[in-house]
Design a protein around this motif. Structure first.
Motif, mmCIF file in Angstrom:
data_model
loop_
_atom_site.group_PDB
_atom_site.id
_atom_site.type_symbol
_atom_site.label_atom_id
_atom_site.label_comp_id
_atom_site.label_asym_id
_atom_site.label_seq_id
_atom_site.Cartn_x
_atom_site.Cartn_y
_atom_site.Cartn_z
ATOM 1 N N SER A 148 0.820 -1.137 -0.063
ATOM 2 C CA SER A 148 -0.025 -0.006 -0.105
ATOM 3 C C SER A 148 0.921 1.154 -0.054
ATOM 4 C CB SER A 148 -0.938 -0.069 1.198
ATOM 5 O OG SER A 148 -1.864 -0.998 1.328
ATOM 6 N N ALA A 149 1.897 1.168 0.798
ATOM 7 C CA ALA A 149 2.627 2.387 0.879
ATOM 8 C C ALA A 149 3.305 2.647 -0.568
ATOM 9 C CB ALA A 149 3.864 2.000 1.734
ATOM 10 N N LEU A 150 3.724 1.453 -1.348
ATOM 11 C CA LEU A 150 4.389 1.800 -2.376
ATOM 12 C C LEU A 150 3.414 2.045 -3.557
ATOM 13 C CD1 LEU A 150 6.899 -0.999 -3.003
ATOM 14 C CD2 LEU A 150 7.238 1.074 -1.882
ATOM 15 N N GLU A 151 2.480 1.900 -3.576
ATOM 16 C CA GLU A 151 1.314 2.472 -4.359
ATOM 17 C C GLU A 151 0.998 3.939 -4.244
ATOM 18 O OE1 GLU A 151 -2.510 0.448 -3.751
ATOM 19 O OE2 GLU A 151 -1.669 -1.456 -4.524
ATOM 20 N N LYS A 152 1.380 4.517 -3.008
ATOM 21 C CA LYS A 152 1.016 5.900 -2.849
ATOM 22 C C LYS A 152 2.459 6.647 -3.392
ATOM 23 C CE LYS A 152 -2.254 5.515 0.875
ATOM 24 N NZ LYS A 152 -2.811 5.701 2.098
ATOM 25 N N ASN A 153 3.689 5.849 -2.856
ATOM 26 C CA ASN A 153 4.961 6.557 -3.071
ATOM 27 C C ASN A 153 6.132 5.616 -3.406
ATOM 28 O OD1 ASN A 153 7.211 7.915 -3.162
ATOM 29 N ND2 ASN A 153 6.952 8.798 -1.091
ATOM 30 N N SER A 154 6.205 5.295 -4.594
ATOM 31 C CA SER A 154 7.048 4.297 -5.391
ATOM 32 C C SER A 154 8.630 4.680 -4.851
ATOM 33 C CB SER A 154 7.077 3.883 -6.752
ATOM 34 O OG SER A 154 7.322 5.174 -7.370
ATOM 35 N N ALA A 155 8.998 5.930 -4.418
ATOM 36 C CA ALA A 155 10.394 6.100 -4.023
ATOM 37 C C ALA A 155 10.501 5.701 -2.609
ATOM 38 C CB ALA A 155 10.492 7.724 -4.050
ATOM 39 N N LEU A 156 9.576 5.035 -1.922
ATOM 40 C CA LEU A 156 9.998 4.431 -0.513
ATOM 41 C C LEU A 156 10.407 2.730 -0.793
ATOM 42 C CD1 LEU A 156 7.184 5.883 1.541
ATOM 43 C CD2 LEU A 156 9.331 6.619 1.613
ATOM 44 N N GLU A 157 10.548 2.727 -2.090
ATOM 45 C CA GLU A 157 10.950 1.066 -2.294
ATOM 46 C C GLU A 157 12.220 0.668 -1.642
ATOM 47 O OE1 GLU A 157 10.939 -1.967 -6.112
ATOM 48 O OE2 GLU A 157 11.667 0.113 -6.541
ATOM 49 N N ASP A 158 12.318 -0.429 -1.126
ATOM 50 C CA ASP A 158 13.647 -0.757 -0.350
ATOM 51 C C ASP A 158 13.659 -2.457 -0.732
ATOM 52 O OD1 ASP A 158 15.428 -1.772 1.506
ATOM 53 O OD2 ASP A 158 14.788 -0.265 3.101
ATOM 54 N N LEU A 159 14.684 -2.639 -1.529
ATOM 55 C CA LEU A 159 14.806 -4.059 -1.962
ATOM 56 C C LEU A 159 15.322 -4.934 -0.874
ATOM 57 C CD1 LEU A 159 16.675 -3.764 -5.549
ATOM 58 C CD2 LEU A 159 14.121 -4.064 -4.930
ATOM 59 N N HIS A 160 16.013 -4.476 0.143
ATOM 60 C CA HIS A 160 16.527 -5.099 1.403
ATOM 61 C C HIS A 160 15.444 -5.472 2.034
ATOM 62 C CE1 HIS A 160 19.285 -6.834 4.398
ATOM 63 N NE2 HIS A 160 18.436 -6.022 5.209
ATOM 64 N N PHE A 161 14.617 -4.591 2.519
ATOM 65 C CA PHE A 161 13.345 -4.973 3.232
ATOM 66 C C PHE A 161 12.593 -5.978 2.636
ATOM 67 C CE2 PHE A 161 8.946 -3.398 4.766
ATOM 68 C CZ PHE A 161 9.154 -4.359 5.998
ATOM 69 N N GLU A 162 12.154 -5.959 1.152
ATOM 70 C CA GLU A 162 11.718 -6.580 0.499
ATOM 71 C C GLU A 162 11.880 -8.288 0.627
ATOM 72 O OE1 GLU A 162 11.047 -5.749 -3.586
ATOM 73 O OE2 GLU A 162 10.195 -3.665 -3.145
ATOM 74 N N ALA A 163 13.289 -8.276 0.656
ATOM 75 C CA ALA A 163 13.925 -9.666 0.907
ATOM 76 C C ALA A 163 13.577 -10.340 2.043
ATOM 77 C CB ALA A 163 15.525 -9.400 0.612
ATOM 78 N N LEU A 164 13.648 -9.281 3.367
ATOM 79 C CA LEU A 164 13.411 -9.861 4.431
ATOM 80 C C LEU A 164 11.587 -10.166 4.658
ATOM 81 C CD1 LEU A 164 14.967 -7.170 6.746
ATOM 82 C CD2 LEU A 164 15.920 -9.513 6.294
ATOM 83 N N LEU A 165 10.915 -9.436 3.659
ATOM 84 C CA LEU A 165 9.396 -9.797 3.817
ATOM 85 C C LEU A 165 9.094 -11.241 3.199
ATOM 86 C CD1 LEU A 165 7.888 -6.616 2.735
ATOM 87 C CD2 LEU A 165 7.419 -7.572 5.105
ATOM 88 N N GLU A 166 10.033 -11.617 2.229
ATOM 89 C CA GLU A 166 9.688 -12.795 1.301
ATOM 90 C C GLU A 166 10.489 -13.912 1.903
ATOM 91 O OE1 GLU A 166 7.518 -13.025 -0.997
ATOM 92 O OE2 GLU A 166 7.222 -10.865 -0.729
#
Length: 449
Positions: A108-126
């Motif tokens: 939801s956050a990335l839909e509103k602001n894609s500049a907040l993308e964090d690949l390291h955090f995404e890896a932790l989520l997955e």
């Protein structure tokens, strides 16, 4: 901000507990001074007052809670629908092992602001938890491993025997302007692909680093791969050139194909002029065909080069085929000899973890080494170490590096880039119709060459 000021702020707040501005000043001071528990105690005693905080203030309070290992409190102080707050709530939920909720909030956050993308955090989520058991020397050890793929055993091996520390920009002395160019053109598209895709900007492309030998082109290429956290393929000329017709082109294609499979990845070609030289100088059709194949791979007409970065380095940009330097293939970046500040930083890097006398001044050494390349400075430090070792063995006592040893070394080590600067000045003076050597001319003019 210091601890005395923080203490004064807390005293003032205790006298007026309703002052939210004062509370937030304390929160930010605790973040800066890493006094997380002090800030947590104040936040934990708040009731309805936190609901009146602005999104930015809620984000600061949540950051303090996460730093202080209090994810539940972070959820209670960060309630706004601002994208920054949503990402922080997602981080708190992940700490509480509420992974699905964390993923939903982050999306939801990335839909509103894609500049907040964090690949390291995404890896932790997955990531997923994998139970592993290791036996040895009569003991059984149970490990809980976070794995990002289906291959759990390789992940465990990676954790038990981690790879070598990657090179980053911290390991490269100076070149701040070039680092900034590389961050803007290369690293950010790798780290924030979503926002670049919205602007139809692709991650990848080509950068040609040129300049005198020994000034950090190869190290800069490795550091770029380290900053991108990308696979790094360093290609030697012997990896490509072959005596049989068509084999060189086949090997070059195989290198690009492997890199595409590993994307995001960086391919680095040192001494680019050896395989990408001007075709009109080639007497053999095979060499010309290799250049054409190289250009074909760069353009990626039959393949997707998204996430593929090609870095080239050369000491002789005037020998590289002009077709490489057209827009969309290689952007040219001049890597000059280090200035005084850069020389000081390079000397500090090479002196790290060596016995150094307190009186030795890297700043003074930098002042005395004008015209030295990074490789020259490394040679200077190594030569001074040789003299220090000789003196230690002669006296029977360990002798640290002193200015005297460096003064002796300076009599032996000379700068090696003057010949390149002379040659570059000639080319820049008579073959600069399109301005491709403006950076070189500017450097030569500034330093009176």
């Amino acid at each position: 901000m210091n601890h005395a000021t923080l203490k004064t702020l807390i005293t003032s707040y205790n006298a007026d507990p309703g002052a939210q501005g004062l509370l937030m000043a304390i929160v930010r001071a605790c973040l800066e001074l890493e006094e997380y528990q002090t800030g947590l105690e104040l936040l934990a005693n708040q009731d309805a007052g936190l609901g009146r905080l602005s999104p930015e203030e809620q984000a600061d309070a949540a950051k303090l809670c996460l730093k202080g290992k209090a994810p539940e409190l972070a959820l209670s102080v960060c309630l706004d629908g601002d994208p920054r707050c949503l990402v922080l709530r997602a981080r708190a939920l992940l700490e509480l092992d509420r992974r699905k909720e964390a993923r939903d909030l982050y999306a939801s956050a990335l839909e509103k602001n894609s500049a907040l993308e964090d690949l390291h955090f995404e890896a932790l989520l997955e990531a997923k938890a994998v139970e592993q058991t290791c036996a040895g020397k009569g003991k059984v050890t149970h490990l809980r491993v976070m794995a990002n793929g289906d291959g759990d055993e390789p992940e465990l091996n990676r954790l038990l025997a981690p790879p070598e520390q990657p090179v980053t920009f911290e390991d490269v002395g100076g070149l701040d302007g070039i680092k900034q160019q590389i961050r803007r053109k290369i690293i950010l598209p790798f780290q924030k692909p979503a926002i670049f895709q919205k602007f139809r900007k692709k991650a990848g492309g080509g950068i040609l680093l040129y300049g005198p030998p020994g000034c950090g082109k190869t190290l800069l290429a490795k550091a770029t791969a380290g900053e991108c956290q990308a696979a790094f393929f360093s290609v030697a000329i012997s990896d490509i050139l072959d005596m049989y017709v068509g084999e060189s082109e086949r090997k070059l294609n195989a290198i690009f194909e492997n890199a595409r499979l590993e994307a995001p990845s960086v391919i680095f070609f040192d001494e680019l002029e050896a395989i990408g030289g001007k075709r009109r100088f080639f007497s053999e059709g095979a060499s010309s065909n290799l250049v054409s194949q190289f250009l074909y791979e760069l353009d990626g007409y039959s393949q997707n080069n998204q996430g593929l970065l090609v870095l080239g380095a050369t000491n002789a940009p005037w020998a590289v085929d002009p077709a490489f330097c057209r827009p969309g293939r290689f952007d040219r970046v001049f890597v000059p000899p280090p200035d005084r500040e850069a020389r000081e930083r390079i000397i500090e890097i090479h002196l790290k973890e060596r016995p150094v006398a307190d009186s030795l001044s890297p700043k003074a050494l930098a002042k005395a080494t004008g015209g030295f390349s990074g490789a020259d400075l490394c040679n200077l430090v190594e030569t001074a170490c040789d003299f220090a070792i000789d003196a230690s063995l002669t006296s029977g006592e360990e002798r640290p590096l002193t200015s005297e040893f460096f003064q002796t070394a300076l009599k032996e080590v000379m700068p090696t880039i003057m010949e390149w600067l002379t040659t570059a000045g000639k080319y820049a003076g008579r073959a600069n119709e399109s301005g491709q050597y403006n950076d070189v001319l500017e450097f030569l003019t500034k330093h009176g060459q």
